[in-house]
Every structure is written in structure tokens, then in C-alpha cells.
Design an enzyme around this catalytic site. Structure first.
Site, PDB file in Angstrom:
ATOM      1  N   HIS A  33       2.867  -3.697   6.779  1.00 48.45           N
ATOM      2  CA  HIS A  33       1.836  -2.694   6.501  1.00 48.45           C
ATOM      3  C   HIS A  33       1.824  -1.694   7.655  1.00 48.45           C
ATOM      4  O   HIS A  33       2.468  -1.904   8.683  1.00 48.45           O
ATOM      5  CB  HIS A  33       0.457  -3.363   6.422  1.00 48.45           C
ATOM      6  CG  HIS A  33       0.215  -4.144   5.167  1.00 48.45           C
ATOM      7  ND1 HIS A  33      -0.602  -3.695   4.159  1.00 48.45           N
ATOM      8  CD2 HIS A  33       0.701  -5.339   4.758  1.00 48.45           C
ATOM      9  CE1 HIS A  33      -0.625  -4.588   3.181  1.00 48.45           C
ATOM     10  NE2 HIS A  33       0.159  -5.602   3.511  1.00 48.45           N
ATOM     11  N   GLU A  86       1.250  -4.817  11.186  1.00 45.08           N
ATOM     12  CA  GLU A  86       0.717  -3.457  11.037  1.00 45.08           C
ATOM     13  C   GLU A  86       1.534  -2.590  11.998  1.00 45.08           C
ATOM     14  O   GLU A  86       1.401  -2.702  13.216  1.00 45.08           O
ATOM     15  CB  GLU A  86      -0.773  -3.413  11.398  1.00 45.08           C
ATOM     16  CG  GLU A  86      -1.667  -4.261  10.493  1.00 45.08           C
ATOM     17  CD  GLU A  86      -1.999  -3.598   9.159  1.00 45.08           C
ATOM     18  OE1 GLU A  86      -1.551  -2.454   8.909  1.00 45.08           O
ATOM     19  OE2 GLU A  86      -2.717  -4.234   8.358  1.00 45.08           O
ATOM     20  N   HIS A 144       0.844  -1.203   0.000  1.00 49.71           N
ATOM     21  CA  HIS A 144       0.000   0.000   0.000  1.00 49.71           C
ATOM     22  C   HIS A 144       0.873   1.245   0.000  1.00 49.71           C
ATOM     23  O   HIS A 144       1.725   1.425   0.876  1.00 49.71           O
ATOM     24  CB  HIS A 144      -0.928  -0.024   1.219  1.00 49.71           C
ATOM     25  CG  HIS A 144      -1.908  -1.150   1.160  1.00 49.71           C
ATOM     26  ND1 HIS A 144      -2.274  -1.895   2.251  1.00 49.71           N
ATOM     27  CD2 HIS A 144      -2.596  -1.660   0.091  1.00 49.71           C
ATOM     28  CE1 HIS A 144      -3.154  -2.811   1.876  1.00 49.71           C
ATOM     29  NE2 HIS A 144      -3.359  -2.694   0.568  1.00 49.71           N
TER      30      HIS A 144
HETATM   31  O1  0X9 Z   1      -6.436  -4.423   4.637  1.00 47.22           O
HETATM   32  C1  0X9 Z   1      -5.270  -4.781   4.465  1.00 47.22           C
HETATM   33  O2  0X9 Z   1      -4.832  -5.112   3.375  1.00 47.22           O
HETATM   34  C2  0X9 Z   1      -4.311  -4.820   5.657  1.00 47.22           C
HETATM   35  N1  0X9 Z   1      -4.506  -3.693   6.507  1.00 47.22           N
HETATM   36  S1  0X9 Z   1      -4.112  -2.186   5.977  1.00 47.22           S
HETATM   37  O3  0X9 Z   1      -4.628  -1.248   6.944  1.00 47.22           O
HETATM   38  N2  0X9 Z   1      -2.557  -2.022   5.974  1.00 47.22           N
HETATM   39  O4  0X9 Z   1      -4.603  -2.006   4.664  1.00 47.22           O
HETATM   40  C3  0X9 Z   1      -4.554  -6.092   6.448  1.00 47.22           C
HETATM   41  C4  0X9 Z   1      -4.470  -7.325   5.644  1.00 47.22           C
HETATM   42  C5  0X9 Z   1      -4.371  -8.580   6.427  1.00 47.22           C
HETATM   43  N3  0X9 Z   1      -5.019  -9.661   5.810  1.00 47.22           N
HETATM   44  C6  0X9 Z   1      -4.492 -10.518   4.885  1.00 47.22           C
HETATM   45  N4  0X9 Z   1      -3.360 -10.272   4.289  1.00 47.22           N
HETATM   46  N5  0X9 Z   1      -5.173 -11.597   4.603  1.00 47.22           N
HETATM   47 ZN    ZN Z   2      -1.593  -1.977   4.142  1.00 46.05          ZN
END
Ligand code: 0X9
Ligand code: ZN
Ligand code: CA
Length: 535
Positions: A233, A306, A99
Site C-alpha cells: 500500500h 506502506e 487501493h
Molecule cells: O487503511 C488501509 O487499508 C491501509 N492503509 S492505506 O492508507 N493504504 O489505506 C492499512 C491497512 C492495514 N491494516 C490491515 N490490513 N489490517
Molecule cells: Zn492502501
């Protein structure tokens, strides 16, 4: 060198500053504003990893996994003591910036790169890790998105990549909704305007394709070398483990062993950095996420970190001041080193090292290089071995058992029913399936352990049955045989433990054989959880 047409003639891009004559230069790589100069733009990141590679040629190799939509190189670092040789060591993958706005994440990747390279040869713990693992780092998966984000004032809060959708539609795909495991389910959007747009199809983004192809390239002899991974992330101060697609703690596409191991690893790492460990879906449902594909298809034990901060709202939470970079990346060093250390045998953390970290373990949940009819001499005309979810059959009692021992899949003869109990059993001869090569240690005795079931009707004879064969240096040795008798026998999982002492120090393959010779009868066999264990 890229050339840029301007009113002033053609100028090499590299000769231009961020602006020229006050005009924005859209083709230039944007940089961070002075107050955030501690962060790395794409070009600064590339310069830094090139420097690391040239400072540490003994342990670092720089390459790429492919290109972004706009043609930027997606860089890849390999850190290991033998940078050009495959020693078969356990591998670990770290990646960042799925992201665009998650600016702290490439800093985390760079911090790991420095930790491992600067510490090599001086810090014994780090030296031992680099000597015994292959560490892969993809510091920026989405530099196109970052460049766009940095052209804001100061930033745009951009999340997706920069791949155009259909005419008139918003740009960009959420790379963490574009992986091909249960893509298109709840927890992603089909709307190109959405921040969590899943893309037109699984793998429609060049960035996720590059990541997929790299990970698949680490399947060697059918077996995935990458054992664990962290995908970085922001934000939330969380350690997430699979799955994201379901609220179930242990759906059938996860084994009990892996669920306990993932949870224990996450909790131990969280204890070191003060994050909260939870299943990915406890945050919210996602489909097409990276972790789901890497576990579901490749059985890599993966975690989403995160990073800082835990609270806050609005896009400011993606943009902590650069003064916090050192503190918030170093905070995760212990967790990173711990995961690296456990990656030769993740099951150790739940006390299962002896049973599951020997020379071989296959729960048969995904394809790991078994070969049906390896010699081309099989005679069966139906019901040949297939790995997958067995379908239950019943003919005066259960014959093919629908439930595997671990997870949902096993190796079974004629996995599908094809409509009736005797429609897809072994017929007309022998069917064989052979494991990949297994190197047995010379110094310690080993045991072959597996679960099997053999079922038949009362028309069976001792010409029907199930065998286990060891294939080594061209010779075949039957180490176990279960021959049928003329009784009705239902399917039932049984344990088998066989002495491999005669093959100490040798390279072997395990071959499973099921046969229906002579007069046809209903014969079904299945195998799960094949292990070679040390004492
Ligand atoms: O929504 C997302 O892609 C991630 N959180 S973010 O706030 N950085 O966008 C979490 C993703 C976790 N889930 C998987 N990778 N399955
Ligand atoms: Zn993310
Ligand atoms: Ca299984």
C-alpha cells in the site's frame, strides 16, 4: 476482440487510440500522462509480465486468480525453479493495488518480479531463493479502480473498486475492509459513500473473493502452503503486522510465538529500509482487512508495507513523480529477500528453529487437516474430538480446562459443555482423531512432543483413558497410554515427549484416542501444540 459501437460503425477496441476525434473513449484502457510515463497502466503491466514470462519460461508461469467487477483479469505470477511441479516448498505471496490511487504499489510488484527473474542463475542469493520457494505475485488487484483514477485530471484520488452499490448510492467497496475476518467491526464504514465502505457483506467484492479463493487453493492436505506475505500500500513508510481490528498486542486469536515472530520480522525488515514497524492498529483500527483474515484464518505471517512517502497530506502523496519509482522500490529489495529467506522457518528469527520448524507443528488454532474417526470404527456415542476453543467444566474441580496452552484453541473431547460437566464428555466407547501425514527424515532421530490433559471422576476405571498411536503403512502402534483409576482427577496440562526412532524415514500419522469403556464415567481429554522435532 471487444467491439465498440460508435457513430462511425463498429471498431475493434484495440485499433483505437486513447481518444478518437477528440471524443473520450470510456471503454479504452487509460494510460498515464506523459510526465508519469514511468508508471504502468493495466495494459502496460500486462504486457510487461507477459514479456517476463516469455523471457523466463524456466521459472515463471502467468495465470490469473479471477476477474474484477468489470471483467478485467486479475493476473497472477508464479516464480519457482520447477514452475509446473509441486515440490512442497514454502510459499510467499506479494500483492499490490488493493487501493486504486496507490500507484507506486504495482511498480513495487513489478520490481520484485524483475529482481527475482533477472537475478536467477547469476546472483547466488536470488538463485537459492527461487530454487527453494514458490513465489506468487498479484501485481494489480484493483485495475478497475486504477482505470477510473487515471481518467481524472490527471488523477481522481480514487481508492475503492468500481462495483456499484444500491441505486442512487455511491460506487465502490474498500477492498481492504471487505475480507471476512471480524468484518463489520470498528474501523470500517457501513456507508456506501465512505472511502472505507466495507461492502454489503464480507467477500461482496469479486476482487476479494478471487484473492480468498486463490489463498484457500494453497491449502494442500489441509495445510496452508503460503507462510508469509506482503500486501503493498501507500503511504507512510510503515511495516504493519496483524491485527488491525484490536489495539491488543496479543489477543487470544494470536499466539505468543506468532506475536514475537511477526514483531521481530517487521523490525528487522524496517531496519533495512528505514520504515517504522508497528502493529496495524497502531496506525488506526481497521476491520475486514487482508492481514487479519490471512493471519486469523490461515495463520499466514503477513505484513502491510506502506510505501513512500512518510509525510505529506492530500491526494498528492499517492502520486510521487515517476523519477522516484526505482529508488523507492529498490529500497525494499533487502526486506523482500530477507522475508523470502526466513519463510521456510519464520520462528528462526526468535531462536525457535529447533522446537518449531521440525517435520510437524500444529498449535491447533485453525483447521489443518486432522480427521475424526478416520477409519470409521469409533464407538463413542458422545464427547468426540473437536478442534476449537474448549469450554471449561467443573465437577469437584476443573475437568475440561477452558484455557489452551497456546492461543485459545486445542483439540478437545466434546469441546462445548452442553450445559453441565457430564453433558459432553466421552461416552460409550472410543473417539479418535488423526493428523495429516508427516514425513520423518531417515538420517536424524525425531521426537513427538505434545501437551495433553486427562480428567475423570472417581467412578472411572482402567478401561477409560487417553492414548497416542502412530499410524504408519496400515499399522497402529500405541506409543503412550494414560489409563484412569478410581480417583477424582482434575484437568491439568502435561508435557509428553515420545521417541519416534522406529519410524525414521517413514511417513506417519499421529492418532489421539480417548475412551470411556465399560461402565460410564466422566472422561475428558484435550491436546495442544503437537510437534515433531529434530534433535
Ligand atoms: O487503511 C488501509 O487499508 C491501509 N492503509 S492505506 O492508507 N493504504 O489505506 C492499512 C491497512 C492495514 N491494516 C490491515 N490490513 N489490517
Ligand atoms: Zn492502501
Ligand atoms: Ca492452541
Amino acid at each position: 476482440m471487444a467491439l465498440l459501437a460508435t457513430g462511425l460503425g463498429v471498431i475493434p477496441v484495440a485499433a483505437l487510440g486513447p481518444t478518437m476525434g477528440g471524443l473520450p473513449r470510456p471503454d479504452m484502457e487509460p494510460v498515464y500522462p506523459p510526465e508519469d510515463a514511468g508508471y504502468h497502466s493495466y495494459e502496460e503491466m500486462v504486457a510487461e509480465i507477459r514479456q517476463v514470462a516469455s523471457d523466463h519460461p524456466d521459472i515463471v508461469r502467468l495465470s490469473s486468480i479471477g476477474e474484477t467487477y468489470k471483467g478485467r483479469t486479475i493476473h497472477l505470477l508464479r516464480i519457482s525453479d520447477e514452475p509446473d511441479r509441486d515440490e512442497g516448498e514454502p510459499e510467499v505471496l506479494f500483492d499490490a493495488l488493493h487501493h486504486a490511487r496507490e500507484h507506486l504499489t504495482p511498480e513495487m510488484a513489478l520490481s520484485i518480479i524483475h529482481l527475482l527473474t533477472d537475478g536467477y542463475g547469476t546472483d547466488p542469493r536470488i538463485t537459492a531463493i527461487v530454487d527453494s520457494r514458490v513465489i506468487w505475485v498479484v501485481p494489480m488487484l484493483n485495475p478497475d479502480g486504477l482505470a477510473y483514477d487515471l481518467r481524472g485530471d490527471p488523477y481522481r484520488g480514487w481508492r475503492k473498486n468500481r462495483q456499484p452499490n444500491a441505486a442512487g448510492e455511491s460506487i465502490g467497496t474498500d477492498l481492504n475492509r471487505n475480507y471476512g475476518y471480524r468484518w463489520g467491526g470498528t474501523g470500517a464504514s457501513a456507508d456506501p459513500a465512505s472511502q472505507v465502505y466495507r461492502g454489503a457483506a464480507p467477500w461482496s467484492a469479486p476482487e476479494t473473493r478471487a484473492m480468498r479463493d486463490f489463498i484457500l487453493s494453497r491449502r494442500i492436505d489441509g495445510r496452508q502452503r503460503i507462510r508469509t506475505l506482503i500486501t503493498f500500500h501507500t503511504a507512510g513508510e510503515l511495516i504493519l503486522y496483524p491485527y488491525g481490528y484490536t489495539y491488543a498486542d496479543r489477543p487470544s486469536d494470536m499466539t505468543a510465538l506468532d506475536e514475537r515472530t511477526l514483531r521481530t520480522l517487521a523490525e528487522t525488515m524496517a531496519a533495512s529500509n528505514g520504515y517504522v514497524a508497528q502493529q496495524s492498529s497502531d496506525l488506526y483500527l481497521t476491520s475486514g482487512g487482508k492481514l487479519d483474515w490471512t493471519y486469523g484464518r490461515e495463520r499466514i505471517l503477513g505484513f502491510t508495507f506502506e510505501l513512500y512517502p512518510s509525510g505529506g497530506s492530500g491526494i498528492d502523496r499517492f502520486y510521487p513523480p515517476d523519477e522516484l519509482i526505482v529508488q523507492e522500490t529498490q529500497r525494499n529489495h533487502e526486506a523482500v529477500l530477507y522475508l523470502l529467506e526466513q519463510s521456510d522457518c519464520p520462528y528462526r528469527v526468535i531462536g525457535k528453529e529447533a522446537g518449531y520448524c521440525g517435520p510437524f507443528f500444529d498449535d491447533l488454532e485453525v483447521g489443518r487437516g486432522w480427521l475424526v474417526d478416520a477409519d470409521g470404527t469409533d464407538t463413542a456415542t458422545g464427547g468426540t474430538w473437536q478442534r476449537g476453543v474448549p469450554e471449561a467444566t467443573n465437577l469437584s474441580g476443573p475437568k475440561q480446562i477452558g484455557a489452551a496452552v497456546s492461543g485459545r484453541a486445542a483439540m478437545a473431547t466434546g469441546r462445548k459443555t452442553l450445559g453441565c460437566a457430564s453433558c459432553n464428555d466421552v461416552d460409550g466407547g472410543v473417539t479418535t482423531v488423526r493428523s495429516p501425514s508427516i514425513d520423518l527424515p531417515a538420517s536424524q532421530p525425531t521426537w513427538l512432543r505434545l501437551r495433553y490433559t486427562l480428567a475423570h471422576t472417581d467412578s472411572a476405571t482402567p478401561e477409560d483413558g487417553f492414548r497416542v498411536v502412530i499410524v504408519s503403512e496400515g499399522t497402529r502402534t500405541v506409543v503412550f497410554q494414560d489409563l484412569a483409576t478410581a480417583v477424582d482427577r482434575d484437568g491439568k496440562w502435561q508435557r509428553l515427549k515420545l521417541d519416534l526412532a522406529p519410524w525414521d524415514g517413514r511417513r506417519v500419522q499421529v492418532q489421539l484416542e480417548a475412551f470411556d469403556m465399560g461402565a460410564p464415567s466422566l472422561v475428558e481429554a484435550a491436546v495442544d501444540d503437537v510437534r515433531v522435532t529434530l534433535p
